[in-house]
Design a protein around this motif. Structure first.
Motif: not given
Ligand code: ADP
Ligand code: MG
Length: 283
Positions: A19, A23, A231
């Motif tokens: 979610v 990030s 990332n």
């Molecule tokens: N604003 C955004 N736009 C595009 N992709 C995103 C965005 N935020 C997160 N992602 C992508 O979505 C995926 C999950 O994000 P992440 O931050 O790892 O979520 P969580 O920690 O909740 O599992 C990752 O591949 C990340 O790069």
């Protein structure tokens, strides 16, 4: 050093994976540091994704992680766990560890299993302006520990997923349970992720969120491939490209949070970024 008298601890939590918790930790940490605040990210997820991006070392090579802090937790171990040299300028890190996945039984043997983290990191009070805790994608004992140690929790919530709210009540219910141990815990805000106001599903979800939860952040976060790119390059989208839409949104979100929690915005450079953004909107 900052002017605050105490540290604000924010758990970034949602028991769903993917979610945007990690990030959000990475980019908010960068944005806060750019505003002159002292920032620590505490990676409480066994997948250690935040550590993989923020840390200069591979998490599997790090001996003293948040796991060791939880298990032994003398102030000396805590000091050893903090890495000041990271991929994000001004952001310190306590690494997560794959071995966190097996820690629950050890924690359950404690007198107050959900309050171990709070007890161990209390020594950091007054050292950092902000501590961001990246939570695992589960309502497990580690998440309970994060909530019990925090002043606030922030819920990233994608608005493009019509089933996204399923389970949110469980999270809110968990928070009510934790409040018995940690009455100061408050919702900092629901953060609308990958939000696109032109899409009906996003607009409908935004309306639902605003009617059910308070506060919902004014600032929303768009979709940008820059997030994945950052990332992969072990950096924040803000450090990768400060003109990226999402970079600007996280910068503005950090400003919104700073004013909500009554911290001082110490750094003029970020304010210039905000002005760029405001000009872009008005043109
Ligand atoms: N604003 C955004 N736009 C595009 N992709 C995103 C965005 N935020 C997160 N992602 C992508 O979505 C995926 C999950 O994000 P992440 O931050 O790892 O979520 P969580 O920690 O909740 O599992 C990752 O591949 C990340 O790069
Ligand atoms: Mg994550």
């Amino acid at each position: 050093m900052a002017t605050t008298s105490r540290t604000t601890i924010i758990a970034v939590t949602n028991h769903k994976g993917g979610v945007g918790k990690t990030s959000t930790c990475i980019n908010l940490a960068t944005a806060f540091a750019r505003r002159g605040l002292t920032v620590l990210v505490c990676d409480l997820d066994g997948q250690a994704n935040a550590s993989l991006v923020i840390g200069k070392l591979h998490p599997s090579k790090v001996q003293v992680t948040i796991r060791e802090v939880l298990l032994s937790g003398t102030p000396e171990v805590l000091t050893e766990a903090i890495h000041t040299d990271t991929n994000l300028e001004g952001v310190h890190l306590i690494y997560g560890s794959i071995r966190l996945l097996k820690i629950e039984n050890d924690l359950r043997a404690r007198v107050r299993p959900a309050e171990v983290l709070a007890d161990k990191i209390k020594y950091l009070n007054d050292i950092y302006d902000i501590i961001l805790i990246d939570c695992p994608p589960a309502l497990n004992l580690l998440t309970h520990n994060a909530l019990a140690a925090s002043d606030y929790y922030l819920i990233p919530q994608p608005t493009g997923d019509q089933f996204g709210l399923y389970g949110m009540e469980d999270l809110i219910g968990t928070v009510s349970d934790i409040k018995a141990a940690n009455p100061k815990l408050k919702l900092l805000g629901v953060l609308m992720m990958q939000h696109d106001n032109r899409k009906l599903v996003c607009k409908t979800m935004a309306d639902t969120l605003r009617s059910k939860y308070s506060p919902v952040f004014e600032q929303t976060i768009s979709h940008s491939t820059g997030v994945q790119q950052a990332n992969m390059l072990k950096t924040s989208v803000i450090d990768l490209d400060r003109n990226n839409k999402v970079a600007k949104e996280y910068s503005k979100l950090s400003k919104e949070i700073i004013s909500m929690i009554g911290l001082n915005d110490l750094n003029q450079i970020s304010n210039e970024d905000d002005e760029d953004e405001e000009e872009a909107h008005s043109s």
